[in-house]
Design an enzyme around this catalytic site. Structure first.
Site, PDB file in Angstrom:
ATOM      1  N   THR A  45      32.426 -39.971 -14.962  1.00 58.49           N
ATOM      2  CA  THR A  45      31.301 -40.119 -14.039  1.00 58.49           C
ATOM      3  C   THR A  45      31.883 -40.273 -12.646  1.00 58.49           C
ATOM      4  O   THR A  45      32.939 -40.882 -12.472  1.00 58.49           O
ATOM      5  CB  THR A  45      30.440 -41.348 -14.379  1.00 58.49           C
ATOM      6  OG1 THR A  45      31.260 -42.525 -14.358  1.00 58.49           O
ATOM      7  CG2 THR A  45      29.817 -41.213 -15.769  1.00 58.49           C
TER       8      THR A  45
ATOM      9  N   PRO B 244      -4.974  11.866  -4.877  1.00 54.59           N
ATOM     10  CA  PRO B 244      -4.331  10.557  -5.085  1.00 54.59           C
ATOM     11  C   PRO B 244      -5.264   9.374  -4.878  1.00 54.59           C
ATOM     12  O   PRO B 244      -5.117   8.358  -5.581  1.00 54.59           O
ATOM     13  CB  PRO B 244      -3.196  10.553  -4.056  1.00 54.59           C
ATOM     14  CG  PRO B 244      -3.506  11.639  -3.102  1.00 54.59           C
ATOM     15  CD  PRO B 244      -4.305  12.647  -3.845  1.00 54.59           C
ATOM     16  N   ASN B 245      -6.232   9.500  -3.945  1.00 56.25           N
ATOM     17  CA  ASN B 245      -7.160   8.395  -3.716  1.00 56.25           C
ATOM     18  C   ASN B 245      -8.392   8.499  -4.605  1.00 56.25           C
ATOM     19  O   ASN B 245      -8.763   7.533  -5.301  1.00 56.25           O
ATOM     20  CB  ASN B 245      -7.604   8.357  -2.249  1.00 56.25           C
ATOM     21  CG  ASN B 245      -6.458   8.119  -1.293  1.00 56.25           C
ATOM     22  OD1 ASN B 245      -5.729   9.053  -0.963  1.00 56.25           O
ATOM     23  ND2 ASN B 245      -6.279   6.885  -0.855  1.00 56.25           N
TER      24      ASN B 245
ATOM     25  N   SER C 213      -7.709  -0.777  -5.638  1.00 54.41           N
ATOM     26  CA  SER C 213      -7.215  -0.933  -4.269  1.00 54.41           C
ATOM     27  C   SER C 213      -5.764  -1.389  -4.370  1.00 54.41           C
ATOM     28  O   SER C 213      -5.370  -2.014  -5.364  1.00 54.41           O
ATOM     29  CB  SER C 213      -8.043  -1.989  -3.519  1.00 54.41           C
ATOM     30  OG  SER C 213      -7.374  -2.431  -2.352  1.00 54.41           O
TER      31      SER C 213
ATOM     32  N   SER D 217      45.193 -13.151  -9.792  1.00 53.32           N
ATOM     33  CA  SER D 217      45.757 -13.110  -8.448  1.00 53.32           C
ATOM     34  C   SER D 217      46.515 -11.817  -8.224  1.00 53.32           C
ATOM     35  O   SER D 217      47.137 -11.276  -9.135  1.00 53.32           O
ATOM     36  CB  SER D 217      46.712 -14.295  -8.245  1.00 53.32           C
ATOM     37  OG  SER D 217      47.397 -14.195  -7.014  1.00 53.32           O
TER      38      SER D 217
ATOM     39  N   GLU E 150      32.645 -18.333 -12.084  1.00 51.59           N
ATOM     40  CA  GLU E 150      32.402 -18.076 -10.663  1.00 51.59           C
ATOM     41  C   GLU E 150      31.281 -17.065 -10.475  1.00 51.59           C
ATOM     42  O   GLU E 150      30.495 -17.161  -9.521  1.00 51.59           O
ATOM     43  CB  GLU E 150      33.691 -17.618 -10.004  1.00 51.59           C
ATOM     44  CG  GLU E 150      34.721 -18.737  -9.909  1.00 51.59           C
ATOM     45  CD  GLU E 150      36.128 -18.255  -9.594  1.00 51.59           C
ATOM     46  OE1 GLU E 150      36.316 -17.026  -9.421  1.00 51.59           O
ATOM     47  OE2 GLU E 150      37.034 -19.099  -9.508  1.00 51.59           O
TER      48      GLU E 150
ATOM     49  N   LYS F 110      48.664 -15.785 -13.247  1.00 51.38           N
ATOM     50  CA  LYS F 110      47.519 -16.649 -12.929  1.00 51.38           C
ATOM     51  C   LYS F 110      46.240 -16.051 -13.502  1.00 51.38           C
ATOM     52  O   LYS F 110      45.979 -14.861 -13.372  1.00 51.38           O
ATOM     53  CB  LYS F 110      47.377 -16.807 -11.410  1.00 51.38           C
ATOM     54  CG  LYS F 110      46.396 -17.896 -10.980  1.00 51.38           C
ATOM     55  CD  LYS F 110      46.480 -18.091  -9.470  1.00 51.38           C
ATOM     56  CE  LYS F 110      45.703 -19.319  -9.024  1.00 51.38           C
ATOM     57  NZ  LYS F 110      44.257 -19.136  -9.195  1.00 51.38           N
ATOM     58  N   VAL F 111      45.434 -16.897 -14.148  1.00 48.68           N
ATOM     59  CA  VAL F 111      44.156 -16.470 -14.716  1.00 48.68           C
ATOM     60  C   VAL F 111      43.067 -17.403 -14.177  1.00 48.68           C
ATOM     61  O   VAL F 111      43.207 -18.625 -14.261  1.00 48.68           O
ATOM     62  CB  VAL F 111      44.180 -16.514 -16.254  1.00 48.68           C
ATOM     63  CG1 VAL F 111      42.816 -16.131 -16.809  1.00 48.68           C
ATOM     64  CG2 VAL F 111      45.258 -15.574 -16.788  1.00 48.68           C
TER      65      VAL F 111
ATOM     66  N   ASN G  29      -4.723  -3.768  -2.923  1.00 49.17           N
ATOM     67  CA  ASN G  29      -4.787  -5.229  -2.874  1.00 49.17           C
ATOM     68  C   ASN G  29      -5.003  -5.878  -4.233  1.00 49.17           C
ATOM     69  O   ASN G  29      -4.781  -7.086  -4.376  1.00 49.17           O
ATOM     70  CB  ASN G  29      -5.895  -5.671  -1.913  1.00 49.17           C
ATOM     71  CG  ASN G  29      -5.593  -5.297  -0.484  1.00 49.17           C
ATOM     72  OD1 ASN G  29      -4.506  -4.832  -0.168  1.00 49.17           O
ATOM     73  ND2 ASN G  29      -6.568  -5.511   0.393  1.00 49.17           N
TER      74      ASN G  29
ATOM     75  N   THR H 177       0.814  -1.213   0.000  1.00 59.11           N
ATOM     76  CA  THR H 177       0.000   0.000   0.000  1.00 59.11           C
ATOM     77  C   THR H 177       0.849   1.265   0.000  1.00 59.11           C
ATOM     78  O   THR H 177       0.517   2.261  -0.656  1.00 59.11           O
ATOM     79  CB  THR H 177      -0.941   0.002   1.225  1.00 59.11           C
ATOM     80  OG1 THR H 177      -1.826  -1.119   1.129  1.00 59.11           O
ATOM     81  CG2 THR H 177      -1.750   1.284   1.302  1.00 59.11           C
TER      82      THR H 177
END
Length: 456
Positions: free
Chosen positions: A181, A124-125, A133, A312, A325, A318-319, A135, A97
């Site tokens: 597997t 507004p109302n 509503s 790193s 990820e 380093k890759v 709801n 609401t």
């Protein structure tokens, strides 16, 4: 500051704020997360308010002058012109609401600005919320937002993943590699078969989301407070929803049963569950890619990923599989979001599920994250995926699993003995079988041809 009033009394709001007293109270009540409803939701809410204004004019509920101004202001809201004015925290009243009133107040004040100083007032109302509503509006906005997000964002992103994987499967189909597997060596497969399996997994996950999203087509609009449609003129819901369908290009219809449409959020729960299925599929694929690209020298090293950033801060050169990820982390978040949506769906009581904001927040975030990470996965990783052909060939020749086809000719036990000797000595099954003369060389080569073991 300016002084504004609502049914509870006066409040002070900033001069440049389009919102009014109800929103000001909600801001005081809910200083929770600093997070508001998403852009997709704001768009849906604006579209519904615009459709309601036009329909109310058509039915004689609103005069044409006010209705046109409200419709214009609501469309501005839908297009994002007033996002900064939607200021209520998403963790608020369970019906939503506070955000419905935030939108009503913004639209009302903006409509008055459009009408000018000599124009009529817009309440507004009484005017913006006429025939509605919270709801029935907020569940409807949830359905519109989620369906648009799925159709416009998630499904196209998943198609890109699927198409990229199918193209890679075709390109690498002639390359034979060792199957695995239980993370242990198994019989050979083709790289195309493995990647094709991933593509099919994405395709099926996409189809399940698309099917679930069809359940969002029914809108609660027209049920008003409890589903009876009190204060809503006959024909309002169908006409307003037809306008929403036209604005979105998607089919929406009035709920077949308004008491179900407001008391339960099962359709949203189903879409969230389907998004969880997408997350599970993408997690599996990203984790497989990460495993197969591991090393590259001291791991499996079969797949070669594009180097997109240093891996790193201490180890030069380093890759890391950073896109994989990212996908995995999104998958974890989506599974958590789905748990929240499921619990919120279970919390519906009597004539209302009062967990709409948290359902909207988590479902729409899941769709957004899955779509965004899918595009990134394609652009920054899958599109540049390559295979180390020498590595795949070497793993096959070293594997004791090559003894499997020999079992049909020399029996399981003897084939197992060859496999054990190969493992113990570090030699290949082919070498030992040839040395022992278990079969003629031409038959041995035919049986131990890795390509012939990969089936169709």
């Amino acid at each position: 500051m300016r002084t504004v009033r609502d049914a509870m009394g006066e409040m002070e709001v900033p001069d440049d704020a389009l919102w009014g007293a109800s929103t000001a109270r909600a801001r005081l009540n809910f200083p929770i997360s600093g997070e508001t409803f998403s852009r997709r939701f704001a768009r849906a809410l604006g579209l519904l308010k615009a459709a309601a204004a036009a329909t109310n004019a058509e039915l004689g509920v609103l005069d044409a002058v006010r209705a046109r101004a409200i419709e214009t202001a609501a469309r501005e809201l839908a297009e994002g012109a007033h996002d900064a004015q939607l200021v209520v925290d998403v963790f608020q009243t369970g019906s939503g609401t506070s955000t419905n009133m935030n939108a009503n107040e913004v639209i009302a004040r903006r409509a008055e600005q459009l009408l000018g100083s000599g124009g009529p007032t817009v309440h507004p109302n009484d005017h913006v919320n006429a025939s509605q509503s919270s709801n029935d509006v907020m569940p409807s906005a949830l359905h519109v937002a989620a369906r648009e997000a799925v159709e416009r964002d998630l499904l196209p992103a998943l198609r890109r993943v699927e198409e990229t994987l199918r193209a890679k499967a075709e390109a690498f189909d002639a390359i034979v590699k060792i199957g695995r597997t239980h993370l242990m060596d198994a019989t050979p497969i083709r790289v195309g078969q493995e990647i094709g399996g991933w593509a099919r997994q994405v395709e099926l996950a996409r189809e399940r989301v698309q099917l679930a999203a069809e359940g969002l087509a029914e809108l609660a609009l027209g049920g008003t407070a409890v589903g009876t449609g009190i204060n809503c003129p006959a024909g309002f819901a169908a006409a307003a929803i037809a306008r929403v369908s036209e604005a979105t290009g998607l089919r929406f219809v009035e709920a077949a049963d308004h008491f179900e449409a407001q008391g339960a959020r099962d359709a949203a729960v189903a879409v969230s569950a389907a998004c969880r299925g997408v997350a599970v599929a993408l997690h599996k694929i990203a984790n497989d890619v990460r495993l197969l690209a591991s090393g590259p020298r001291a791991g499996l090293g079969e797949l070669l990923l594009p180097a997109v950033q240093p891996g790193s801060s201490i180890m030069p050169g380093k890759v890391n599989p950073v896109l994989c990820e990212s996908v995995i982390q999104v998958a974890v978040q989506v599974v958590g979001n789905d748990a929240a949506v499921a619990l919120a769906g279970m919390t519906g009581q009597l004539e209302l599920n009062a967990m709409i904001p948290v359902i909207a927040r988590n479902l729409l975030e899941s769709v957004r994250l899955l779509a965004n990470v899918s595009h990134a996965f394609v652009d920054r990783s899958l599109a540049g995926l390559e295979v180390d052909r020498a590595r795949t060939a070497a793993w096959i020749e070293q594997s004791a699993a090559l003894a499997t086809p020999l079992a049909t000719r020399i029996g399981y036990d003897r084939a197992a003995e060859l496999a054990k000797r190969a493992m113990a000595t570090g030699r290949s099954v082919r070498e030992i079988a040839r040395e022992e003369g278990v079969l003629p060389d031409d038959e041995l080569d035919r049986l131990l041809d890795p390509g012939s073991m990969t089936g169709r």
